[in-house]
Design an enzyme around this catalytic site. Structure first.
Site, PDB file in Angstrom:
ATOM      1  N   LYS A   1      -5.605   1.585   7.896  1.00  0.00           N
ATOM      2  CA  LYS A   1      -6.728   0.803   8.398  1.00  0.00           C
ATOM      3  C   LYS A   1      -6.356  -0.664   8.418  1.00  0.00           C
ATOM      4  CE  LYS A   1      -8.286  -1.699   5.721  1.00  0.00           C
ATOM      5  NZ  LYS A   1      -7.967  -2.796   4.746  1.00  0.00           N
TER       6      LYS A   1
ATOM      7  N   SER B   1      11.710   0.239   7.933  1.00  0.00           N
ATOM      8  CA  SER B   1      11.119  -1.009   7.486  1.00  0.00           C
ATOM      9  C   SER B   1      12.236  -2.037   7.455  1.00  0.00           C
ATOM     10  CB  SER B   1      10.517  -0.802   6.081  1.00  0.00           C
ATOM     11  OG  SER B   1       9.472  -1.692   5.829  1.00  0.00           O
ATOM     12  N   ARG B   2      11.927  -3.271   7.832  1.00  0.00           N
ATOM     13  CA  ARG B   2      12.984  -4.258   8.008  1.00  0.00           C
ATOM     14  C   ARG B   2      13.678  -4.609   6.694  1.00  0.00           C
ATOM     15  NH1 ARG B   2       9.297  -8.697  10.295  1.00  0.00           N
ATOM     16  NH2 ARG B   2       8.402  -7.991   8.327  1.00  0.00           N
TER      17      ARG B   2
ATOM     18  N   ASP C   1     -10.432  -7.752   6.319  1.00  0.00           N
ATOM     19  CA  ASP C   1      -9.445  -6.744   5.901  1.00  0.00           C
ATOM     20  C   ASP C   1     -10.028  -5.882   4.777  1.00  0.00           C
ATOM     21  OD1 ASP C   1      -6.590  -5.591   5.859  1.00  0.00           O
ATOM     22  OD2 ASP C   1      -6.964  -6.172   3.786  1.00  0.00           O
TER      23      ASP C   1
ATOM     24  N   ILE D   1       0.834  -1.213   0.000  1.00  0.00           N
ATOM     25  CA  ILE D   1       0.000   0.000   0.000  1.00  0.00           C
ATOM     26  C   ILE D   1       0.867   1.261   0.000  1.00  0.00           C
ATOM     27  CG2 ILE D   1      -0.344   0.172   2.513  1.00  0.00           C
ATOM     28  CD1 ILE D   1      -2.889   0.855  -0.331  1.00  0.00           C
TER      29      ILE D   1
HETATM   30  P1  NAP Z   1       2.214  -5.817   3.208  1.00  0.00           P
HETATM   31  O1  NAP Z   1       2.783  -5.317   1.936  1.00  0.00           O
HETATM   32  O2  NAP Z   1       2.058  -7.292   3.392  1.00  0.00           O
HETATM   33  O3  NAP Z   1       2.995  -5.276   4.489  1.00  0.00           O
HETATM   34  C1  NAP Z   1       3.515  -3.979   4.591  1.00  0.00           C
HETATM   35  C2  NAP Z   1       4.901  -4.028   5.201  1.00  0.00           C
HETATM   36  O4  NAP Z   1       4.794  -4.238   6.608  1.00  0.00           O
HETATM   37  C3  NAP Z   1       5.765  -5.184   4.714  1.00  0.00           C
HETATM   38  O5  NAP Z   1       6.369  -4.931   3.468  1.00  0.00           O
HETATM   39  C4  NAP Z   1       6.760  -5.334   5.828  1.00  0.00           C
HETATM   40  O6  NAP Z   1       7.896  -4.507   5.590  1.00  0.00           O
HETATM   41  C5  NAP Z   1       6.004  -4.835   7.046  1.00  0.00           C
HETATM   42  N1  NAP Z   1       5.709  -5.982   7.907  1.00  0.00           N
HETATM   43  C6  NAP Z   1       5.183  -7.173   7.526  1.00  0.00           C
HETATM   44  N2  NAP Z   1       5.124  -8.002   8.580  1.00  0.00           N
HETATM   45  C7  NAP Z   1       5.627  -7.324   9.617  1.00  0.00           C
HETATM   46  C8  NAP Z   1       5.866  -7.648  10.976  1.00  0.00           C
HETATM   47  N3  NAP Z   1       5.615  -8.878  11.441  1.00  0.00           N
HETATM   48  N4  NAP Z   1       6.380  -6.714  11.778  1.00  0.00           N
HETATM   49  C9  NAP Z   1       6.681  -5.496  11.316  1.00  0.00           C
HETATM   50  N5  NAP Z   1       6.506  -5.122  10.014  1.00  0.00           N
HETATM   51  C10 NAP Z   1       5.975  -6.032   9.193  1.00  0.00           C
HETATM   52  O7  NAP Z   1       0.787  -5.169   3.481  1.00  0.00           O
HETATM   53  P2  NAP Z   1      -0.024  -4.030   2.725  1.00  0.00           P
HETATM   54  O8  NAP Z   1      -0.889  -4.647   1.690  1.00  0.00           O
HETATM   55  O9  NAP Z   1       0.868  -2.898   2.361  1.00  0.00           O
HETATM   56  O10 NAP Z   1      -1.018  -3.614   3.929  1.00  0.00           O
HETATM   57  C11 NAP Z   1      -0.535  -2.938   5.056  1.00  0.00           C
HETATM   58  C12 NAP Z   1      -1.714  -2.251   5.747  1.00  0.00           C
HETATM   59  O11 NAP Z   1      -2.332  -1.369   4.799  1.00  0.00           O
HETATM   60  C13 NAP Z   1      -2.791  -3.244   6.209  1.00  0.00           C
HETATM   61  O12 NAP Z   1      -3.332  -2.808   7.430  1.00  0.00           O
HETATM   62  C14 NAP Z   1      -3.857  -3.167   5.100  1.00  0.00           C
HETATM   63  O13 NAP Z   1      -5.163  -3.425   5.581  1.00  0.00           O
HETATM   64  C15 NAP Z   1      -3.705  -1.703   4.676  1.00  0.00           C
HETATM   65  N6  NAP Z   1      -4.144  -1.476   3.282  1.00  0.00           N
HETATM   66  C16 NAP Z   1      -3.729  -2.298   2.283  1.00  0.00           C
HETATM   67  C17 NAP Z   1      -4.224  -2.107   0.993  1.00  0.00           C
HETATM   68  C18 NAP Z   1      -3.790  -2.976  -0.175  1.00  0.00           C
HETATM   69  O14 NAP Z   1      -4.402  -2.859  -1.248  1.00  0.00           O
HETATM   70  N7  NAP Z   1      -2.772  -3.803  -0.049  1.00  0.00           N
HETATM   71  C19 NAP Z   1      -5.123  -1.093   0.743  1.00  0.00           C
HETATM   72  C20 NAP Z   1      -5.467  -0.234   1.761  1.00  0.00           C
HETATM   73  C21 NAP Z   1      -4.981  -0.436   3.045  1.00  0.00           C
HETATM   74  P3  NAP Z   1       9.354  -4.975   6.082  1.00  0.00           P
HETATM   75  O15 NAP Z   1       9.466  -6.447   5.820  1.00  0.00           O
HETATM   76  O16 NAP Z   1      10.278  -4.140   5.240  1.00  0.00           O
HETATM   77  O17 NAP Z   1       9.398  -4.648   7.551  1.00  0.00           O
END
Ligand code: NAP
Length: 310
Positions: free
Chosen positions: A92, A38-39, A170, A15
């Site tokens: 969110k 970010s890790r 989600d 996101i």
């Molecule tokens: P994602 O790409 O799976 O995760 C975002 C980042 O969080 C990962 O690249 C990782 O970065 C870090 N992360 C993952 N596991 C972690 C852990 N155990 N501890 C600490 N950091 C961790 O997820 P995303 O799709 O971007 O979604 C993230 C948030 O945005 C969620 O709450 C989701 O509901 C919201 N969101 C997503 C979307 C969508 O379309 N994807 C849309 C709107 C809102 P590092 O490995 O570099 O730490």
């Protein structure tokens, strides 16, 4: 002319690359992106750190942080940022539990900084016009269909299937964030069935029945299994006809007539709101969508369904 707010992003992933980075760049008068924590991930040309501690130590001038990691891991980072006197935007859903979000809201007030529990779908272009229409045309029934192919939209996202990841809620919480914005009176859950794959800790589908004090019935179906006929639609029957909010709030139909709307720009609008809150010294922490999800986990009947493999 006020200076740009120095912003950092924590938890760089899908996101952030898709929405936060372009929206922040487009709101350069309000925000300047100065660092990330970010890790494993970084953003080109922006100083990157592997922990929020290291980032805050190296950049004490940061004014605000956007926390975009999965919800289970947001609280600790939010506490650290607030303790350091930073304004905080929560992606969110704002956290893994209602109580931790309440704790953050109280801590932000104590520290005198802004906490913004953001709901991007509320910024979809059809949402405010739908709200205005429903203020003048009393709803009599609501049908929500939020159906998408999880393999297409959440490939290999393990956290989403773990406790606190919310599973199909989600995306479903986006529908709830719209409903709680547009409906003229508060609804509450009366019955729910949550379908859990036998090998997962979060539901793949949810069937939810709500009503409000005036006995208006709201039926919501969230499903991650469809591969065809995906859709993110809210259909409201009103005394005077029908309102259809489709494509996650991007399109609006009233009595069959498509309404002219602004272009979709949810995250631009989200960051405009964050800047306005910071400059006004206010917070915005509405947990209503998360409360409905918590109610569903509390009242919902659990049904075991076929195992799910990516
Ligand atoms: P994602 O790409 O799976 O995760 C975002 C980042 O969080 C990962 O690249 C990782 O970065 C870090 N992360 C993952 N596991 C972690 C852990 N155990 N501890 C600490 N950091 C961790 O997820 P995303 O799709 O971007 O979604 C993230 C948030 O945005 C969620 O709450 C989701 O509901 C919201 N969101 C997503 C979307 C969508 O379309 N994807 C849309 C709107 C809102 P590092 O490995 O570099 O730490």
């Amino acid at each position: 002319m006020t200076s740009a707010i120095k912003l950092a992003i924590v938890g760089v992933g899908k996101i952030v690359y898709d929405q936060h980075v372009p929206a922040i760049a487009a709101r350069a008068d309000d925000f300047s992106l100065v660092a990330t924590a970010s890790r494993h991930h970084t953003i080109d040309h922006i100083p990157g750190f592997t922990s929020i501690e290291a980032m805050l130590a190296a950049h004490p001038d940061i004014d605000a942080v956007s926390l975009c990691m999965p919800p289970q891991y947001r609280y600790a980072a939010a506490r650290q940022a607030l303790a350091a006197g930073k304004h905080v935007l929560l992606e969110k859903p704002p956290g893994a539990t209602l109580s931790e979000v309440a704790d953050l809201a109280a801590f932000a007030a104590e520290k005198g900084v802004t906490l913004f529990a953001s709901w991007h779908s509320r910024h979809a272009p059809g949402v405010q016009p739908a709200k205005a229409h429903l203020a003048a045309h009393v709803p009599t029934a609501v049908q929500v269909r939020w159906k998408e192919d999880v393999r297409q939209w959440h490939p290999h996202q393990d956290w989403i299937w773990q406790v606190g990841g919310l599973g199909v809620f989600d995306p479903g919480i986006n529908a709830l964030s719209i409903l709680t914005e547009i409906l003229p009176s508060a609804m509450f859950l009366t019955q729910a069935t949550l379908s859990f794959p036998e090998n997962r800790d979060a539901p793949i589908a949810a069937d939810l029945h709500f009503q409000d004090a005036a006995d208006i019935k709201v039926h919501a179906e969230f499903d991650w299994r469809p591969t065809a006929q995906q859709g993110w639609d809210i259909i409201v029957t009103t005394v005077g006809g029908e309102l259809r909010l489709t494509d996650g709030g991007a399109r609006l139909w009233i009595n069959g007539a498509g309404q002219a709307l602004a272009q979709e720009a949810e995250y631009l609008s989200l960051y405009r709101r964050f800047a306005a809150l910071i400059r006004a010294g206010q917070s915005d922490v509405d947990v209503a969508p998360l409360r409905h999800v918590a109610d569903a986990f509390m009242l919902g009947r659990r049904k075991a369904v076929a195992a799910f493999y990516d």
